[in-house]
Design a protein around this motif. Structure first.
Motif, mmCIF file in Angstrom:
data_model
loop_
_atom_site.group_PDB
_atom_site.id
_atom_site.type_symbol
_atom_site.label_atom_id
_atom_site.label_comp_id
_atom_site.label_asym_id
_atom_site.label_seq_id
_atom_site.Cartn_x
_atom_site.Cartn_y
_atom_site.Cartn_z
ATOM 1 N N LEU A 233 26.982 44.981 36.307
ATOM 2 C CA LEU A 233 27.334 45.958 35.274
ATOM 3 C C LEU A 233 27.330 47.386 35.836
ATOM 4 O O LEU A 233 28.183 48.206 35.468
ATOM 5 C CB LEU A 233 26.377 45.850 34.089
ATOM 6 C CG LEU A 233 26.522 44.605 33.218
ATOM 7 C CD1 LEU A 233 25.433 44.570 32.157
ATOM 8 C CD2 LEU A 233 27.894 44.559 32.580
ATOM 9 N N THR B 292 28.017 48.288 38.908
ATOM 10 C CA THR B 292 29.223 48.449 39.720
ATOM 11 C C THR B 292 30.442 48.696 38.843
ATOM 12 O O THR B 292 31.258 49.583 39.122
ATOM 13 C CB THR B 292 29.444 47.207 40.600
ATOM 14 O OG1 THR B 292 28.298 47.030 41.437
ATOM 15 C CG2 THR B 292 30.681 47.350 41.453
ATOM 16 N N ILE B 293 30.560 47.934 37.755
ATOM 17 C CA ILE B 293 31.680 48.125 36.831
ATOM 18 C C ILE B 293 31.636 49.525 36.231
ATOM 19 O O ILE B 293 32.652 50.230 36.169
ATOM 20 C CB ILE B 293 31.658 47.041 35.734
ATOM 21 C CG1 ILE B 293 31.971 45.680 36.336
ATOM 22 C CG2 ILE B 293 32.646 47.376 34.612
ATOM 23 C CD1 ILE B 293 31.716 44.513 35.402
ATOM 24 N N PHE C 15 34.502 52.533 36.828
ATOM 25 C CA PHE C 15 35.195 53.173 35.713
ATOM 26 C C PHE C 15 34.949 54.678 35.719
ATOM 27 O O PHE C 15 35.875 55.469 35.521
ATOM 28 C CB PHE C 15 34.734 52.577 34.368
ATOM 29 C CG PHE C 15 35.603 51.460 33.891
ATOM 30 C CD1 PHE C 15 36.740 51.704 33.151
ATOM 31 C CD2 PHE C 15 35.273 50.144 34.178
ATOM 32 C CE1 PHE C 15 37.539 50.674 32.704
ATOM 33 C CE2 PHE C 15 36.059 49.102 33.738
ATOM 34 C CZ PHE C 15 37.200 49.366 32.994
ATOM 35 N N GLY D 101 32.949 54.363 31.469
ATOM 36 C CA GLY D 101 32.023 54.111 32.571
ATOM 37 C C GLY D 101 30.604 54.539 32.239
ATOM 38 O O GLY D 101 29.643 53.814 32.515
ATOM 39 N N THR E 124 24.003 49.103 30.652
ATOM 40 C CA THR E 124 23.364 48.432 31.786
ATOM 41 C C THR E 124 21.877 48.744 31.823
ATOM 42 O O THR E 124 21.044 47.845 32.009
ATOM 43 C CB THR E 124 24.022 48.865 33.109
ATOM 44 O OG1 THR E 124 25.402 48.523 33.071
ATOM 45 C CG2 THR E 124 23.357 48.205 34.297
#
Length: 123
Positions: free
Chosen positions: A11, A13-14, A18, A44, A51
């Motif tokens: 999460l 990294t995502i 973003f 993001g 997260t």
């Protein structure tokens, strides 16, 4: 690797991808995607906040308490990141090398202040 750390890794990294892509979209004028970049960057940031909440829940930790120290730490972190980013922008985009380097170093020093602020100084 614990499941909570793996979930936080994915999460995080995502969220970072973003956020970084959104900032590039917003700050590179040749792309002409300022509004879309802001939306992508906010997505993001939301993913990163989620997260943090999910990771703390999976680790069985208490929610973050809002105190003056927590708010001060967040302000110092944001200020340091902004100064470092402005310094990099001045150096790489606007060709103000000396000013950019000085502001970037000030940002790094402000970010380094987070270590004693959060962990304290011990013998």
């Amino acid at each position: 690797m614990k499941k909570s750390n793996f979930v936080a890794l994915i999460l995080g990294t995502i969220g970072i991808v973003f956020f970084a892509l959104g900032m590039c979209m917003a700050l590179i004028p040749e792309w002409g995607m300022f509004n879309q970049g802001i939306v992508c960057g906010v997505i993001g940031l939301v993913v990163l906040l989620v997260t943090l909440l999910i990771w703390r829940k999976m680790e069985g930790k208490a929610p973050v308490k809002m105190s003056a120290k927590t708010i001060g730490t967040v302000i110092v972190a944001v200020l340091g990141a902004l100064l470092l980013g402005v310094g990099m922008c001045l150096t790489m985009v606007f060709d103000h090398f000396v000013l950019g380097i000085v502001i970037g170093i000030v940002g790094i020093v402000v970010l380094l202040m987070l270590i004693p602020l959060t962990k304290g100084i011990h013998d």
